[in-house]
Design a protein around this motif. Structure first.
Motif, PDB file in Angstrom:
ATOM      1  N   GLY A   1       0.807  -1.209   0.000  1.00 44.90           N
ATOM      2  CA  GLY A   1       0.000   0.000   0.000  1.00 44.90           C
ATOM      3  C   GLY A   1       0.842   1.261   0.000  1.00 44.90           C
ATOM      4  O   GLY A   1       0.521   2.239  -0.685  1.00 44.90           O
ATOM      5  N   ALA A   2       1.933   1.252   0.765  1.00 46.29           N
ATOM      6  CA  ALA A   2       2.811   2.430   0.806  1.00 46.29           C
ATOM      7  C   ALA A   2       3.476   2.668  -0.541  1.00 46.29           C
ATOM      8  O   ALA A   2       3.615   3.815  -0.990  1.00 46.29           O
ATOM      9  N   ALA A   3       3.894   1.579  -1.216  1.00 46.11           N
ATOM     10  CA  ALA A   3       4.523   1.737  -2.535  1.00 46.11           C
ATOM     11  C   ALA A   3       3.551   2.380  -3.517  1.00 46.11           C
ATOM     12  O   ALA A   3       3.914   3.314  -4.264  1.00 46.11           O
ATOM     13  N   LEU A   4       2.301   1.892  -3.529  1.00 46.64           N
ATOM     14  CA  LEU A   4       1.295   2.490  -4.422  1.00 46.64           C
ATOM     15  C   LEU A   4       1.012   3.937  -4.036  1.00 46.64           C
ATOM     16  O   LEU A   4       0.863   4.807  -4.911  1.00 46.64           O
ATOM     17  N   ALA A   5       0.944   4.214  -2.731  1.00 44.62           N
ATOM     18  CA  ALA A   5       0.627   5.567  -2.268  1.00 44.62           C
ATOM     19  C   ALA A   5       1.736   6.548  -2.660  1.00 44.62           C
ATOM     20  O   ALA A   5       1.455   7.678  -3.078  1.00 44.62           O
TER      21      ALA A   5
ATOM     22  N   SER B   1      -3.073  10.146   1.393  1.00 45.61           N
ATOM     23  CA  SER B   1      -3.565  11.441   1.872  1.00 45.61           C
ATOM     24  C   SER B   1      -2.487  12.183   2.666  1.00 45.61           C
ATOM     25  O   SER B   1      -2.368  13.411   2.573  1.00 45.61           O
ATOM     26  N   GLN B   2      -1.688  11.442   3.429  1.00 49.43           N
ATOM     27  CA  GLN B   2      -0.584  12.075   4.156  1.00 49.43           C
ATOM     28  C   GLN B   2       0.474  12.603   3.191  1.00 49.43           C
ATOM     29  O   GLN B   2       1.031  13.686   3.379  1.00 49.43           O
ATOM     30  N   LEU B   3       0.737  11.831   2.137  1.00 48.78           N
ATOM     31  CA  LEU B   3       1.785  12.218   1.188  1.00 48.78           C
ATOM     32  C   LEU B   3       1.379  13.424   0.340  1.00 48.78           C
ATOM     33  O   LEU B   3       2.231  14.196  -0.096  1.00 48.78           O
ATOM     34  N   LEU B   4       0.075  13.585   0.092  1.00 47.14           N
ATOM     35  CA  LEU B   4      -0.365  14.729  -0.711  1.00 47.14           C
ATOM     36  C   LEU B   4      -0.021  16.049  -0.014  1.00 47.14           C
ATOM     37  O   LEU B   4       0.300  17.043  -0.680  1.00 47.14           O
TER      38      LEU B   4
ATOM     39  N   PRO C   1      11.619   9.078   4.985  1.00 47.62           N
ATOM     40  CA  PRO C   1      12.023   9.286   6.390  1.00 47.62           C
ATOM     41  C   PRO C   1      11.033  10.110   7.191  1.00 47.62           C
ATOM     42  O   PRO C   1      10.835   9.868   8.385  1.00 47.62           O
ATOM     43  N   ASN C   2      10.397  11.100   6.568  1.00 40.75           N
ATOM     44  CA  ASN C   2       9.452  11.953   7.287  1.00 40.75           C
ATOM     45  C   ASN C   2       8.127  11.260   7.557  1.00 40.75           C
ATOM     46  O   ASN C   2       7.325  11.751   8.370  1.00 40.75           O
ATOM     47  N   LEU C   3       7.881  10.153   6.870  1.00 44.66           N
ATOM     48  CA  LEU C   3       6.610   9.453   7.057  1.00 44.66           C
ATOM     49  C   LEU C   3       6.761   8.186   7.883  1.00 44.66           C
ATOM     50  O   LEU C   3       5.783   7.478   8.113  1.00 44.66           O
TER      51      LEU C   3
ATOM     52  N   ALA D   1       3.312  10.748  15.397  1.00 47.57           N
ATOM     53  CA  ALA D   1       3.394  11.067  13.968  1.00 47.57           C
ATOM     54  C   ALA D   1       2.665  12.349  13.614  1.00 47.57           C
ATOM     55  O   ALA D   1       3.016  13.034  12.655  1.00 47.57           O
ATOM     56  N   ASN D   2       1.608  12.692  14.383  1.00 54.06           N
ATOM     57  CA  ASN D   2       0.786  13.849  14.054  1.00 54.06           C
ATOM     58  C   ASN D   2       0.918  14.910  15.136  1.00 54.06           C
ATOM     59  O   ASN D   2       0.347  14.767  16.217  1.00 54.06           O
ATOM     60  N   PRO D   3       1.636  15.988  14.871  1.00 54.34           N
ATOM     61  CA  PRO D   3       1.847  17.031  15.893  1.00 54.34           C
ATOM     62  C   PRO D   3       0.555  17.649  16.399  1.00 54.34           C
ATOM     63  O   PRO D   3       0.491  18.109  17.527  1.00 54.34           O
ATOM     64  N   ARG D   4      -0.504  17.665  15.579  1.00 46.57           N
ATOM     65  CA  ARG D   4      -1.754  18.295  16.004  1.00 46.57           C
ATOM     66  C   ARG D   4      -2.427  17.530  17.120  1.00 46.57           C
ATOM     67  O   ARG D   4      -3.279  18.043  17.829  1.00 46.57           O
ATOM     68  N   LEU D   5      -2.088  16.224  17.270  1.00 46.64           N
ATOM     69  CA  LEU D   5      -2.700  15.406  18.307  1.00 46.64           C
ATOM     70  C   LEU D   5      -1.925  15.438  19.619  1.00 46.64           C
ATOM     71  O   LEU D   5      -2.377  14.884  20.611  1.00 46.64           O
TER      72      LEU D   5
END
Length: 275
Positions: free
Chosen positions: A85-89, A153-156, A184-186, A267-271
């Motif tokens: 899934g990550a490769a396709l994303a 969606s994260q990569l966009l 690395p950032n993901l 992973a999500n600073p907003r949380l």
């Protein structure tokens, strides 16, 4: 721990389960997880701490031998699902255009089809029945759909960051930007996605096994529950037969859920919570 208590609590629960499995192997003969190994339908005692089932299996040996098999199915399917899934994303989000539309359409279509129905159809048509590895591959056949959507969606949003545009202007190729800048950032998010996918794969495999589509020769958690249901152990009051697998399932799912929440906050600073 005070900022993010879910992660250490979840890891502690999984560590306790791992210690139980490791220490348990020192005190039980795993061959007693097979039928006709001990006296049938014995309640818990000093000789049989978890009792025995109607087929004459030592339920302590079943728990120690079968739990790693269930975890193996979930982890294998989770790794394959998140990896594919990550490769396709990455391809869809970075290159966009027709490639993105094709992958997005494929994922959206796949998510509209009831997954359990497809898994049942695939499992019923595997020749010779399913083993542990085959069960993991069957579950993995659909485990990539949801990770592809969420990682894309994260990569966009990541694609629009300034350092990605600077890398593009510096002449880096698409694969180089994906591997050196975006991946690395993901990583924290990918680890959280792996935990969620592993949990979902375990749930799917247990569902198939309870329906009688699992590996009959393996004492997995799902097959233990299948025999509980087949022999009406709950109605007959043989509580020692179904309590251990329920406790193991609860520990695994609550532990993985808390770990996923903790990793999501990382992973999500907003949380992230303010102290």
């Amino acid at each position: 721990m005070r900022r993010n208590p879910s992660l250490p609590v979840g890891l502690t629960m999984l560590l306790i389960l791992a210690l139980f499995l490791i220490v348990g192997r020192l005190f039980v003969d795993l061959d007693e997880a097979r039928a006709v190994s001990v006296a049938p339908l014995r309640p818990p005692s000093a000789e049989l701490p978890f009792g025995s089932d109607r087929q004459g299996r030592n339920m302590f040996a079943v728990a120690v031998a079968g739990t790693p098999m269930t975890l193996q199915i979930g982890l294998t399917a989770g790794l394959l699902g998140v990896g594919f899934g990550a490769a396709l994303a990455f391809v869809a989000a970075y290159y966009g255009g027709k490639v993105d539309n094709l992958i997005k359409g494929l994922v959206d279509t796949g998510l509209t089809i009831p997954g359990l129905m497809i898994l049942i159809t695939v499992a019923m048509n595997v020749r010779g029945g399913l083993g542990v590895t085959q069960m993991a591959l069957v579950v993995a056949s659909l485990a990539w759909l949801y990770p592809t959507r969420t990682i894309r969606s994260q990569l966009l949003t990541l694609r629009e960051r300034g350092y990605i545009q600077i890398a593009q202007m510096s002449g880096m190729s698409g694969p180089e930007i994906i591997v050196k800048e975006m991946l690395p950032n993901l990583l924290p998010y990918l680890v959280a996605a792996l935990v969620n996918s592993t949990s979902a794969a375990i749930l799917a495999s247990i569902g198939l096994e309870v329906l009688g589509l699992g590996p009959f020769e393996a004492p997995t958690i799902g097959m233990t529950l299948y025999w509980v249901n087949y022999n009406a152990a709950i109605i007959n009051g043989w509580w020692w037969w179904w309590v251990p697998p329920i406790v193991v399932i609860g520990t695994v799912f609550i532990g993985l859920f808390l770990v996923a929440i903790g990793l999501d906050e990382v992973a999500n600073p907003r949380l992230r919570r303010s102290v």
